[in-house]
Design a protein around this motif. Structure first.
Motif, PDB file in Angstrom:
ATOM      1  N   GLN A  15       0.828  -1.206   0.000  1.00 26.82           N
ATOM      2  CA  GLN A  15       0.000   0.000   0.000  1.00 26.82           C
ATOM      3  C   GLN A  15       0.862   1.256   0.000  1.00 26.82           C
ATOM      4  N   LEU A  16       1.871   1.271   0.863  1.00 32.92           N
ATOM      5  CA  LEU A  16       2.760   2.443   0.921  1.00 32.92           C
ATOM      6  C   LEU A  16       3.422   2.709  -0.422  1.00 32.92           C
ATOM      7  N   CYS A  17       3.987   1.671  -0.984  1.00 36.65           N
ATOM      8  CA  CYS A  17       4.696   1.813  -2.256  1.00 36.65           C
ATOM      9  C   CYS A  17       3.750   2.285  -3.362  1.00 36.65           C
ATOM     10  N   SER A  18       2.588   1.678  -3.428  1.00 32.67           N
ATOM     11  CA  SER A  18       1.610   2.040  -4.447  1.00 32.67           C
ATOM     12  C   SER A  18       1.173   3.502  -4.324  1.00 32.67           C
ATOM     13  N   LEU A  19       0.843   3.912  -3.108  1.00 33.97           N
ATOM     14  CA  LEU A  19       0.406   5.298  -2.894  1.00 33.97           C
ATOM     15  C   LEU A  19       1.523   6.289  -3.208  1.00 33.97           C
ATOM     16  N   ARG A  20       2.723   5.963  -2.794  1.00 32.27           N
ATOM     17  CA  ARG A  20       3.867   6.860  -3.038  1.00 32.27           C
ATOM     18  C   ARG A  20       4.106   7.020  -4.537  1.00 32.27           C
ATOM     19  N   ARG A  21       4.069   5.919  -5.249  1.00 30.81           N
ATOM     20  CA  ARG A  21       4.299   5.970  -6.696  1.00 30.81           C
ATOM     21  C   ARG A  21       3.180   6.707  -7.428  1.00 30.81           C
ATOM     22  N   ILE A  23       1.574   9.276  -6.565  1.00 32.24           N
ATOM     23  CA  ILE A  23       1.749  10.732  -6.536  1.00 32.24           C
ATOM     24  C   ILE A  23       3.127  11.167  -7.037  1.00 32.24           C
ATOM     25  N   GLY A  24       3.930  10.204  -7.465  1.00 29.26           N
ATOM     26  CA  GLY A  24       5.224  10.530  -8.062  1.00 29.26           C
ATOM     27  C   GLY A  24       6.303  10.945  -7.070  1.00 29.26           C
ATOM     28  N   MET A  25       6.215  10.460  -5.862  1.00 33.07           N
ATOM     29  CA  MET A  25       7.211  10.803  -4.842  1.00 33.07           C
ATOM     30  C   MET A  25       8.223   9.654  -4.724  1.00 33.07           C
ATOM     31  N   ASN A  26       9.491   9.997  -4.557  1.00 27.79           N
ATOM     32  CA  ASN A  26      10.474   8.939  -4.374  1.00 27.79           C
ATOM     33  C   ASN A  26      10.651   8.621  -2.890  1.00 27.79           C
ATOM     34  N   GLN A  27      11.318   7.510  -2.616  1.00 28.16           N
ATOM     35  CA  GLN A  27      11.496   7.070  -1.231  1.00 28.16           C
ATOM     36  C   GLN A  27      12.261   8.086  -0.395  1.00 28.16           C
ATOM     37  N   GLU A  62       1.260  11.802   5.074  1.00 25.75           N
ATOM     38  CA  GLU A  62       2.170  12.562   4.204  1.00 25.75           C
ATOM     39  C   GLU A  62       1.869  12.298   2.736  1.00 25.75           C
ATOM     40  N   LEU A  63       1.320  11.133   2.448  1.00 22.81           N
ATOM     41  CA  LEU A  63       0.942  10.790   1.078  1.00 22.81           C
ATOM     42  C   LEU A  63      -0.439  11.322   0.720  1.00 22.81           C
ATOM     43  N   GLY A  64      -1.070  12.024   1.662  1.00 24.37           N
ATOM     44  CA  GLY A  64      -2.350  12.662   1.380  1.00 24.37           C
ATOM     45  C   GLY A  64      -3.547  11.739   1.453  1.00 24.37           C
TER      46      GLY A  64
END
Length: 87
Positions: A15-21, A23-27, A62-64
């Motif tokens: 879930q974290l990885c999917s949400l981060r990607r 919105i186009g944010m890197n780790q 933070e991922l909104g």
């Protein structure tokens, strides 16, 4: 009910990885915004480590996203996968 800790960590990580990607944010950027190491975020996303709910909550916010909604999706995924493993 107790859940398989490895499966739980894996579902949170996905879930974290999917949400981060999405919105186009890197780790590195996400880790810096939340105040954790990039390595720790990598471990969480891969399901190699399990974080505290507070850590997940900070990351999700933070991922909104709404933490309760994401937590619900994670738990649903865990239950589905545990059901598949019992067949």
């Amino acid at each position: 009910m107790l859940y398989d800790e490895n499966l739980l960590a894996k579902c949170w990580g996905e879930q974290l990885c999917s949400l981060r990607r999405e919105i186009g944010m890197n780790q590195k950027e996400l880790a810096n915004r939340v105040g954790i190491s990039e390595r720790w975020l990598y471990m969480l996303e891969k399901g190699f480590a399990s974080g505290k709910l507070y850590t997940y909550e900070c990351l999700i916010k933070e991922l909104g996203e709404d933490f309760a909604d994401v937590r619900s999706r994670v738990m649903k995924n865990v239950r589905l996968r545990e059901g598949d493993n019992k067949k």
